[in-house]
Write an enzyme that holds these catalytic residues in place. Structure first.
Site, PDB file in Angstrom:
ATOM      1  N   GLY A 194      50.286  79.992  30.155  1.00  0.00           N
ATOM      2  CA  GLY A 194      50.015  79.743  28.746  1.00  0.00           C
ATOM      3  C   GLY A 194      51.064  78.829  28.151  1.00  0.00           C
ATOM      4  N   GLY A 195      51.348  79.042  26.860  1.00  0.00           N
ATOM      5  CA  GLY A 195      52.315  78.200  26.160  1.00  0.00           C
ATOM      6  C   GLY A 195      53.672  78.227  26.823  1.00  0.00           C
TER       7      GLY A 195
ATOM      8  N   GLY B 125      56.812  41.694  41.027  1.00  0.00           N
ATOM      9  CA  GLY B 125      57.366  42.402  39.879  1.00  0.00           C
ATOM     10  C   GLY B 125      58.168  43.620  40.314  1.00  0.00           C
ATOM     11  N   ALA B 126      57.796  44.176  41.440  1.00  0.00           N
ATOM     12  CA  ALA B 126      58.502  45.368  41.915  1.00  0.00           C
ATOM     13  C   ALA B 126      59.969  45.049  42.213  1.00  0.00           C
ATOM     14  CB  ALA B 126      57.802  45.926  43.149  1.00  0.00           C
TER      15      ALA B 126
END
Lengths: 657, 527
Positions: free
Chosen positions: B190-191, B425-426
């Protein structure tokens, strides 16, 4: 004038050894495959890793020889060293082959012919069927009638145990034939086999000979090579504890007369089987330098490679028979990348992540062709190195060998040091009471590592506890912070038994109370070093720490064998009892590859029913064929390998239902 | 949660007549009660599940006798559903909190007690956690949470939810101030899951811990999926599939001992330098094996871990997320005793390319190191970003930008070694000189280029007949470290075997590095 010498970099050190000889006047050119490191003055790559494309690729090698202008070739051992075609092609190019001439290679390379020549030269030979056996029922009957079981099947062209099998029954003969001929075909390109009476419980003793081109020949004493597994040598020594001077002389003289009978020149080895009554029989002659030649060099003081080069150049022998001494004792251990716990050694592969040879020790020589970072691949023999210890006496040599094995650091591949370390301290070996059946006799249920005595156990536990605390203390020494305790209570688990230890510490010395006895352990406690030299109750011991996990699992190499010790605080140990047991995988229905290799045949398909012991598939590794059999009678659920595929250790091959 | 009978715990005392006891006796009584938590029966049940109790865990985690407990007398304040009854009150409630030492260094810890109301979170429980977090931030020491809780204390309603939020806020405030570590040792649902999710590292215990927003029952009713707890939120799922957890351990004992080891790598706070321990491994040690590690054929893989193990102190590398996005390797090690963060492309997996998961994994790790003054050492062998619709639709542009962002904004010492490929770009992303890399090295096998030879030749020499020759020309020009070296984009071309020596020396120099980013409220990393 520069003389170029070409050799192969075989698995181990010969190339290095030759470099040492040659470094004064001769430039060395090494022939290497893609995977090998350049170690010669100059190296020529002859092809990719599989041997058929590199070291067995004669065209590529001839090209390399032309390209470098090499004037002579030292063929090393294995591969083309006993290949007469290679010697012939060299001769045609006018390149000197450093070894005997083609005629001798041919005569001795063929086991059947060599036996006939040996007989004619009045050399004792083993009773057997002289001639090539093609597998036919008639032959089988004939062999058996003639000799009676057990019989030895071997490749006519072979050597080094490859393509060699012992059969005790008709079934085994049939299977042996199949495997041997396949192995012979893949290793030597010649599948002819021969068969002979198998001499039970023999010793394997060989005589080193040296002959020049002028008809002179010498015998350089013997090498005892009885410690073998699967007909491959593991530990060798020179001289033998078994031979008396008369037998030595008789064997030496027969060896020399055989060499002379084939007009042998260069270094060669005549192998004999010796039975318990010191009767000896000619086995074969190796027309090359043997892997184990360094031990002969140690006791005779002769440099065999140098002698070979001299002889090839046409010089006469420098020595007379009476000049050949036996000085001291030399022992060689073959360090293999293999798992000794599986039939005394199944190949393993990997990258040598750490590697340190014990070369600093006196009287120790290591011949290897590898270094840290080398890959041990499935393509070559799994030999890492030849470890030679030389001493004034056998006891001295054995002591040096012990130290050498303890100080040898090999990480990244499984190796056989545990087995080597056990052999050399075994009472039967120490007493010289050995035969080629030594390993199966001494370890009938397989090798299980060093059996710990109560004293050993105390030492090991104390060392582990001290190491654990040393590491803990260190991890509390952050820059600028110092806190330390002096007393600990630990719980150690070793081989399923649990021990409570009390440890106290002062100035690098740990006093460990194990089972009511105090053990003092001191050392430098360099936790980065692969070696852990310790003083345990005053005696010097070198241990190695292989792994040390934060959860207290320590693997220590102690007396050669690796032991796993779990070191926990008393609190952690008491809480561990609440931890759930993780179930191990049921392995009877799963067949995994015990070693890395190539699948050369799969005998089953899904849905087949297999019986216990039935062959499921065949894995070829390091040029040996290994039959994988079913562990239970069951139906085949799935097959995960294909013929021709490469498999790694532990890879799933076949699943049974 | 359910109440429990506890008369059996208090052997000789009569709980109902507690007021008759002296204060001293009452203190002792309460302390004794606090130490047994939910009682022997529940402790036995906990052990039977293969789990340790909250206190046993703390004992193992902390140095002997170093733990100082806070709030042992705190009780829950719920008055509904019969919770106000004495037998429903437990001194300390369902969490043990305090501070202590791990190998002599200060750490704050909370350990949820499953034997008390299933470890559920009451207002008091939350308040206890908040108290130690506040103090940890004030003195500058890490917070370790040992999570074992069934969730919110339903009887307390919104008070419990408020408690979660109080913790979340502190997790956020402490983020980047002190290291926060969560070790999930039971359920966390849960939370509650968002507290571990906000911390720096989440570790799990195999087979006995679960993390999920909603359990299998709710999943079944909403999406009609059949799934077990283990499949939905077990250690394997979160360490290999979701990337929620950073590592899993065999059992409680193993996990806690490993956590002690892990703690040694961390600085105590963002004001603390990376810790330096006594080091036995020579800083100038050569690593000859590295000279032959990178294969001649650029298409052949090798194991980046071999490089890392060879270079760091004593081959000791604590890998973070070893089973998730394996095409990038991240983790902690030491160089000459000093903690460093290691980032490396892994050529063995998917050629070491950058994809969504590996970018996010790398980015989060780099940001942790930067926040806590841990130098970053980057080993580059990257063929580029992974192409394809799956990646583009998944937002590789946005996610790849995270790694770029993280490397660019980092001001800690950054040392980069290009071992082989640094394409496209790497190349820029992987801690290049252009992103303020302090020392960038290339091995002789390095190839820094826009792309590999095959692709490049098809573009540059389109239509040219002899493609093989063109390829050879390209390889000659670009497939080596020179184009980058002549421009000063790498500081030196070094022999691989000397890498350790060089890095150790650089770290020494860079220890006094001072660099700041422009003032900002906070940056806007492309989340």
């Amino acid at each position: 004038a520069r003389l170029y010498i070409v050799w192969y970099r075989i698995v181990s050190g010969l190339s290095l050894n030759i470099s040492k000889v040659c470094h004064l006047s001769i430039s060395g050119v090494g022939i290497v495959s893609h995977v090998h490191v350049k170690m010669a003055d100059e190296a020529v790559c002859v092809g990719p890793a599989p041997t058929s494309k590199s070291y067995l690729n004669m065209d590529a090698i001839m090209d390399a020889i032309r390209q470098t202008g090499a004037q002579a070739v030292h063929p090393g051992y294995g591969f083309l060293s006993e290949n007469k075609e290679f010697a012939r092609r060299l001769a045609a190019e006018g390149v000197t082959f450093i070894g005997p001439d083609t005629h001798a290679i041919q005569a001795m390379g063929d086991k059947i012919e060599s036996k006939l020549i040996a007989k004619a030269a009045r050399v004792n030979t083993i009773p057997g069927f002289d001639g090539v056996v093609k597998w036919r029922r008639a032959d089988e009957c004939r062999c058996v009638c003639l000799l009676g079981y057990p019989v030895m099947i071997k490749a006519s062209a072979g050597g080094g145990g490859k393509g060699m099998r012992i059969a005790w029954s008709d079934d085994e003969t049939r299977e042996g034939f199949r495997f041997s001929s396949q192995e012979a075909a893949s290793s030597f390109g010649d599948d002819r086999l021969l068969i002979e009476k198998y001499i039970d419980n023999p010793r394997h003793i060989e005589i080193q000979v040296l002959a020049d081109k002028h008809g002179n020949a010498l015998w350089l004493n013997e090498r005892e090579c009885s410690i073998q597994r699967r007909n491959q040598k593991v530990v060798e020594e020179a001289p033998s504890t078994f031979l008396d001077p008369a037998t030595r002389r008789a064997m030496g003289e027969q060896a020399v007369s055989l060499a002379k009978a084939v007009q042998y020149s260069s270094a060669g080895t005549v192998e004999f089987l010796v039975d318990s009554k010191k009767n000896f029989y000619f086995l074969e002659m190796n027309t090359r330098l043997q892997v184990e030649h360094p031990i002969t060099e140690c006791i005779t003081g002769l440099d065999l490679v140098q002698q070979m080069i001299r002889i090839a150049k046409g010089y006469k022998l420098q020595h007379k028979q009476e000049d050949i001494p036996i000085n001291g004792w030399a022992i060689e251990s073959r360090v293999y990348a293999e798992d000794p716990y599986k039939s005394f050694g199944l190949p393993s592969i990997g990258r040598l992540s750490q590697y340190e040879e014990p070369v600093r020790l006196s009287g120790v020589r290591v011949d290897s062709g590898i270094q840290e970072g080398s890959d041990i691949s499935i393509y070559y023999d799994p030999m890492i190195s030849k470890l030679v210890a030389y001493g004034a006496s056998r006891a001295d040599a054995l002591k040096k060998m012990e130290a050498a094995l303890d100080n040898y650091v090999i990480r990244g591949v499984t190796h056989n040091i545990p087995l080597l370390r056990e052999i050399i301290v075994h009472p039967r070996f120490v007493a010289g009471d050995i035969s080629t059946n030594f390993l199966p006799e001494v370890y009938p249920d397989g090798f299980k590592g060093h059996p710990l005595s109560a004293g050993d156990r105390r030492e090991l536990l104390a060392a582990a506890a001290a190491l654990h605390i040393a590491a803990q203390l260190r991890s509390q020494r952050f820059l600028g912070e110092q806190r330390s305790r002096r007393h600990w209570e630990l719980c150690l688990e070793l081989e399923k038994s649990v021990h409570m230890l009390a440890v106290s510490h002062s100035r690098g010395t740990y006093t460990v109370e194990v089972d009511g006895e105090k053990v003092e352990v001191s050392g430098e406690w360099n936790l980065a070093s692969a070696l852990l030299p310790l003083s345990i109750n005053g005696s010097h011991k070198v241990l190695q720490c292989l792994t040390r996990s934060p959860a207290g699992d320590i693997s220590l190499q102690y007396l050669g064998t690796t032991f796993k010790v779990r070191v926990l605080s008393v609190l952690a140990a008491s809480l561990s009892k609440h931890m759930p047991e993780k179930l191990p995988e049921d392995t009877s229905s799963i067949l995994r590859s015990p070693m890395p290799g190539t699948v050369v045949g799969v005998a089953v398909k899904p849905g087949d029913t297999v019986a216990v012991g039935q062959e499921i598939c065949v894995i070829e590794a390091m040029k040996m064929q290994n039959s994988m059999t079913a562990a239970k009678t069951a139906k085949v659920k799935s097959v995960h390998c294909k013929t021709g595929e490469t498999v790694g250790e532990g890879d799933l091959l076949v699943e049974l239902e | 949660m359910i109440g429990c009978k506890r008369s059996r715990l208090l052997h000789n005392s009569r709980w109902y007549s507690i007021s008759h006891l002296s204060v001293q006796d009452r203190i002792e009584e309460k302390r004794r009660a606090a130490l047994v938590g939910g009682g022997q029966k529940r402790i036995d049940a906990q052990h039977k599940r293969g789990k340790l109790t909250a206190r046993e865990r703390i004992d193992l985690l902390m140095d002997p006798e170093s733990f100082v407990e806070y709030d042992m007398f705190v009780e829950h304040r719920c008055a509904d559903f019969g919770m106000e009854a004495d037998h429903n009150k437990y001194p300390g409630d369902s969490v043990v909190t305090g501070q202590g030492r791990i190998n002599g260094r200060l750490a704050y810890v909370f350990s949820q007690d499953f034997t008390v109301f299933g470890g559920s979170l009451s207002g008091a429980h939350a308040q206890k956690i908040c108290k130690i977090m506040d103090q940890a931030m004030m003195v500058g020491a890490p917070v370790i949470g040992l999570n074992d809780s069934g969730g919110a204390r339903i009887q307390e309603g919104v008070e419990s939810l408020a408690g979660y939020a109080d913790i979340f806020l502190r997790n956020v405030m402490a983020s980047g101030v002190v290291p926060q570590i969560s070790l999930i040792m039971g359920p966390c649902a849960g939370g509650a899951v968002y507290s571990p999710a906000l911390t720096d590292f989440t570790f799990m215990v195999k087979d006995t811990s679960y993390l999920f927003i909603t359990g299998p029952d709710v999943v079944k009713s909403v999406t009609n999926e059949d799934v077990t707890q283990e499949e939905l939120g077990g250690a394997r799922t979160h360490t290999a599939v979701s990337g929620v957890a950073h590592r899993a351990f065999e059992n409680d004992v193993d996990a806690l001992l490993n956590l002690r080891n892990f703690f040694n790598f961390l600085p105590l706070s963002n004001k603390d330098p990376a810790p330096v321990t006594e080091c036995h491994d020579p800083s100038d040690r050569l690593v000859p094996g590295l000279d032959t590690l990178v294969p001649f054929e650029s298409t052949k893989a090798y194991d980046m871990l071999d490089i890392i193990h060879g270079i760091v102190d004593e081959r000791d590398f604590f890998e973070i997320m070893p089973n998730y996005a394996k095409n990038i390797v991240v983790g902690f090690a030491r160089m000459n005793g000093r903690t460093v963060g290691i980032v490396g492309n892994q050529p063995k997996v998917a050629s070491g390319c950058l994809d969504i998961n590996s970018s996010v994994k790398g980015a989060r790790f780099v940001r942790f190191c930067d926040a806590f003054n841990i130098p970053i050492i980057t080993f580059v062998d990257v063929p580029g970003f992974l192409p394809g619709t799956a990646q583009e639709y998944g937002g590789i542009i946005r996610h790849g930008a995270k790694l770029l962002f993280a490397f660019a904004e980092a001001t800690v010492p950054k040392i980069t070694v290009i071992t082989r490929k640094a394409y496209g770009g790497a190349y820029d992303v992987m801690s290049s000189k252009h992103l303020r890399g302090d020392v960038n090295y290339a091995w002789p096998s390095a190839e820094v280029a826009v792309m590999g030879a095959k692709g490049a030749v098809q573009i540059i020499f389109r239509g040219k007949e002899n493609q093989a020759e063109a390829e050879a020309e390209y390889v000659e020009t670009f497939a080596n470290p020179f184009p980058a070296a002549v421009r000063g984009f790498v500081d030196d071309i070094i022999q691989p075997s000397t890498t350790r020596k060089r890095i150790c020396r650089d770290l020494e120099v860079l220890a006094s590095k001072k660099q700041t980013n422009p003032w900002k409220k906070h940056a806007n990393i492309p989340l």
